[in-house]
Scaffold this motif. Structure first.
Motif, short mmCIF file in Angstrom:
data_model
loop_
_atom_site.label_atom_id
_atom_site.label_comp_id
_atom_site.label_asym_id
_atom_site.label_seq_id
_atom_site.Cartn_x
_atom_site.Cartn_y
_atom_site.Cartn_z
N MET A 19 8.06 -19.47 -24.17
CA MET A 19 7.49 -19.04 -23.23
C MET A 19 8.05 -18.80 -21.96
O MET A 19 7.74 -18.05 -20.86
CB MET A 19 5.89 -19.28 -23.14
CG MET A 19 5.17 -19.17 -24.52
SD MET A 19 3.72 -19.91 -24.48
CE MET A 19 3.01 -18.61 -23.33
N PHE A 20 8.73 -19.78 -21.51
CA PHE A 20 9.56 -19.84 -20.32
C PHE A 20 10.54 -18.66 -19.81
O PHE A 20 11.32 -18.10 -20.48
CB PHE A 20 10.43 -21.08 -20.21
CG PHE A 20 10.79 -21.55 -18.88
CD1 PHE A 20 9.91 -22.37 -18.10
CD2 PHE A 20 11.96 -21.30 -18.06
CE1 PHE A 20 10.19 -22.60 -16.78
CE2 PHE A 20 12.31 -21.53 -16.91
CZ PHE A 20 11.52 -22.51 -16.21
N ASP A 21 9.92 -18.23 -18.68
CA ASP A 21 10.67 -16.80 -18.21
C ASP A 21 10.47 -16.69 -16.69
O ASP A 21 9.21 -16.56 -16.23
CB ASP A 21 9.93 -15.57 -18.88
CG ASP A 21 10.54 -14.35 -18.43
OD1 ASP A 21 11.19 -14.30 -17.38
OD2 ASP A 21 10.31 -13.22 -19.11
N VAL A 22 11.58 -17.11 -15.95
CA VAL A 22 11.15 -17.17 -14.34
C VAL A 22 10.62 -16.01 -13.74
O VAL A 22 10.24 -16.06 -12.51
CB VAL A 22 12.49 -17.67 -13.80
CG1 VAL A 22 13.02 -19.05 -14.03
CG2 VAL A 22 13.53 -16.46 -14.20
N GLY A 23 10.83 -14.82 -14.48
CA GLY A 23 10.31 -13.56 -13.66
C GLY A 23 9.04 -13.41 -14.00
O GLY A 23 8.44 -12.26 -13.51
N ARG A 24 8.34 -14.07 -14.62
CA ARG A 24 6.97 -13.92 -15.08
C ARG A 24 6.04 -15.17 -14.84
O ARG A 24 5.99 -16.04 -15.79
CB ARG A 24 6.65 -13.51 -16.62
CG ARG A 24 7.41 -12.08 -16.96
CD ARG A 24 6.99 -11.65 -18.07
NE ARG A 24 7.71 -10.46 -18.51
CZ ARG A 24 7.60 -10.04 -19.91
NH1 ARG A 24 7.38 -10.59 -20.82
NH2 ARG A 24 8.16 -8.75 -19.93
N PRO A 25 5.72 -15.52 -13.65
CA PRO A 25 4.96 -16.77 -13.40
C PRO A 25 4.25 -17.18 -14.12
O PRO A 25 3.73 -18.47 -14.47
CB PRO A 25 4.51 -16.43 -11.82
CG PRO A 25 5.61 -15.49 -11.54
CD PRO A 25 5.78 -14.51 -12.55
N LEU A 26 3.13 -16.19 -14.66
CA LEU A 26 1.86 -16.71 -15.27
C LEU A 26 2.40 -17.16 -16.67
O LEU A 26 1.84 -18.27 -17.18
CB LEU A 26 0.96 -15.29 -15.71
CG LEU A 26 -0.36 -15.75 -16.39
CD1 LEU A 26 -1.33 -16.79 -15.37
CD2 LEU A 26 -1.10 -14.63 -16.31
N GLN A 27 3.30 -16.42 -17.38
CA GLN A 27 3.78 -16.78 -18.61
C GLN A 27 4.57 -18.39 -18.40
O GLN A 27 4.45 -19.24 -19.35
CB GLN A 27 4.85 -15.88 -18.96
CG GLN A 27 5.20 -16.30 -20.53
CD GLN A 27 6.04 -15.01 -21.17
OE1 GLN A 27 5.46 -13.88 -21.14
NE2 GLN A 27 7.13 -15.37 -21.77
N THR A 28 5.35 -18.40 -17.26
CA THR A 28 5.86 -19.76 -17.07
C THR A 28 4.96 -21.07 -16.85
O THR A 28 4.90 -21.98 -17.03
CB THR A 28 6.77 -19.61 -15.96
OG1 THR A 28 7.71 -18.69 -15.96
CG2 THR A 28 7.60 -21.06 -15.47
N SER A 29 3.70 -20.73 -16.10
CA SER A 29 2.95 -21.51 -16.08
C SER A 29 2.13 -22.01 -17.38
O SER A 29 1.75 -23.32 -17.60
CB SER A 29 1.64 -20.93 -15.06
OG SER A 29 0.38 -21.89 -14.93
N CYS A 30 1.96 -20.90 -18.35
CA CYS A 30 1.43 -21.47 -19.67
C CYS A 30 2.51 -22.40 -20.22
O CYS A 30 2.18 -23.25 -20.97
CB CYS A 30 1.56 -20.18 -20.70
SG CYS A 30 0.04 -19.27 -19.94
#
Length: 441
Positions: A19-30
């Motif tokens: 799920m880690f994706d630096v371009g998607r902060p909400l997904q990274t927060s998950c």
């Protein structure tokens, strides 16, 4: 069992990495929330013996033999949470990092101010667990911890007026300026959120359980805005709401991760106690989210059981009715819990005011009274808490059943809070947000 547990942990870590994706902060927060869950799940049993060795322990009075358990374990998820929020800082603002001109410095200030307030609250909570401060001394502690957040609010927002319900606008206008009273309100919100969770306690898992339910309600409310389910008539109105609820989600997702990790070890039969540190940490997290997300009214709707418990406890909190140091339920010979009681003696019978309060509460089904067979005088009453009231109304329960009942009540009122906020509120307010994009309490 150990192999299966480690397999689940490895699968969770793999999912977080996916799920880690630096371009998607909400997904990274998950992803950070999943890692926080694993971190707390691993660290709590590791730290338990260390805490016991340092004398941080307490007896579980609702178990046969009153076993000694590690105390103040809420410090572990609190520290993990703070570390996660610090590590997440660059990812929260990653899309704007390359453009200094458009970088949201005010949002970064709010984010760091919130982390500083939470850090202050955790330190003060640990101090309370270490020194066992009295209620009159620790009641206002959250107000001091909220100062960094209030300063950031004053510098970057400064909005101190509230929207008036439509039926009252002919008399008060569209908005009422509160001035310094608004900051007093926000400080009071911090004090209430922390202490209200702290006084609805005494059963394995209930402090963390209620916090998880409230956190899920807050997250669901955020997702209404983030996913665009909540309708807006103009795109300009949606953007400020979207940004504020994104910031709220960044804080609540890791909170749910660390809380679920702690709940696994605090649920009946508990292997650790959370201590006041967790209650302060959880309450301050919600207050911070409500202030930065600009939905403090909505937040209070999710705190209805805590508000009821506080109002019910007022006679004892202000010593109108005698208040024992511990009001937790008592273990019965059949293995179930019953409401604890306060007693009156012949030398100190209840006063006229006390009798009036006790009889009214008994008539409403809030407490159970015991009277002397000869004189009819009140000699015993159950304590004025929501937990005691549930036991009075529904009878003795096993501890896990009682904790589940409290969580069910929390969930029901959370759902009702949603209906009030997103359906009934439109009857007295024109919309969720003002046309100019500003936010009000």
């Amino acid at each position: 069992m150990g192999l299966a547990l480690n397999s689940v942990r490895l699968a969770t870590v793999a999912w977080a990495a996916y799920m880690f994706d630096v371009g998607r902060p909400l997904q990274t927060s998950c992803a950070f929330a999943l890692m926080a869950f694993i971190g707390v799940d691993v660290l709590v049993p590791m730290c338990g013996p260390v805490f016991l060795g340092k004398g941080l322990s307490g007896r579980d009075l609702n178990k046969v033999g009153t076993p000694t358990l590690p105390e103040t374990m809420g410090a572990v998820p609190a520290v993990v949470y703070l570390l996660v929020m610090l590590l997440f800082t660059p990812f929260a603002f990653y899309p704007q990092l390359g453009d200094a001109a458009s970088f949201p410095h005010n949002k970064l200030g709010g984010y760091l101010g919130a982390v500083l307030s939470l850090q202050s609250m955790v330190i003060l909570g640990i101090a309370d667990d270490f020194f066992d401060l009295r209620w009159r001394h620790k009641f206002f502690i959250p107000g001091f911890a909220a100062i960094p957040l209030l300063i950031v609010y004053f510098v970057d927002y400064g909005v101190t007026y509230v929207v008036v319900p439509t039926p009252l606008r002919p008399y008060l206008g569209e908005m009422v300026e509160l001035g310094w009273l608004y900051y007093l309100y926000m400080a009071a919100l911090s004090i209430f959120c922390t202490n209200s969770i702290n006084i609805l306690a005494g059963v394995n898992g209930v402090e963390v359980g209620q916090s998880v339910i409230i956190g899920l309600c807050v997250l669901a409310n955020d997702l209404l805005y983030i996913t665009g389910i909540q309708s807006h008539s103009h795109e300009g109105e949606q953007q400020p709401a979207l940004q504020s609820h994104l910031l709220s989600a960044y804080f609540v997702l890791p909170f749910l991760g660390v809380s679920l990790g702690l709940l696994k070890h605090n649920w009946w039969p508990a292997r650790v106690f959370v201590g006041d540190t967790y209650c302060y940490f959880a309450g301050m997290t919600f207050a911070t989210i409500g202030i930065l997300g600009h939905f403090s009214k909505t937040l209070l709707l999710f705190f209805v059981p805590q508000i009821f418990n506080f109002v019910l406890s007022v006679p004892q909190l202000f010593h109108i009715i005698p208040c024992p140091r511990h009001r937790l339920p008592r273990l019965q010979p059949n293995g179930k819990l019953d409401a604890s009681c306060l007693e009156f003696t012949k030398d100190k019978p209840p006063t006229v005011l006390q009798r009036l309060i006790l009889q009214t509460a008994s008539m409403l089904g809030f407490v159970r009274l015991t009277r002397d067979d000869e004189s009819g005088q009140i000699v015993k009453s159950t304590n004025f808490t929501l937990i005691s009231m549930v036991l009075v109304r529904f009878g003795q329960m096993r501890e896990d059943t009682l904790a589940g009942t409290i969580m069910f009540i929390q969930l029901v009122f959370g759902i009702l809070g949603f209906l009030v906020r997103h359906r009934l509120a439109r009857l007295i307010f024109t919309d969720d947000n003002r046309p100019d994009g500003a936010f009000y309490v």
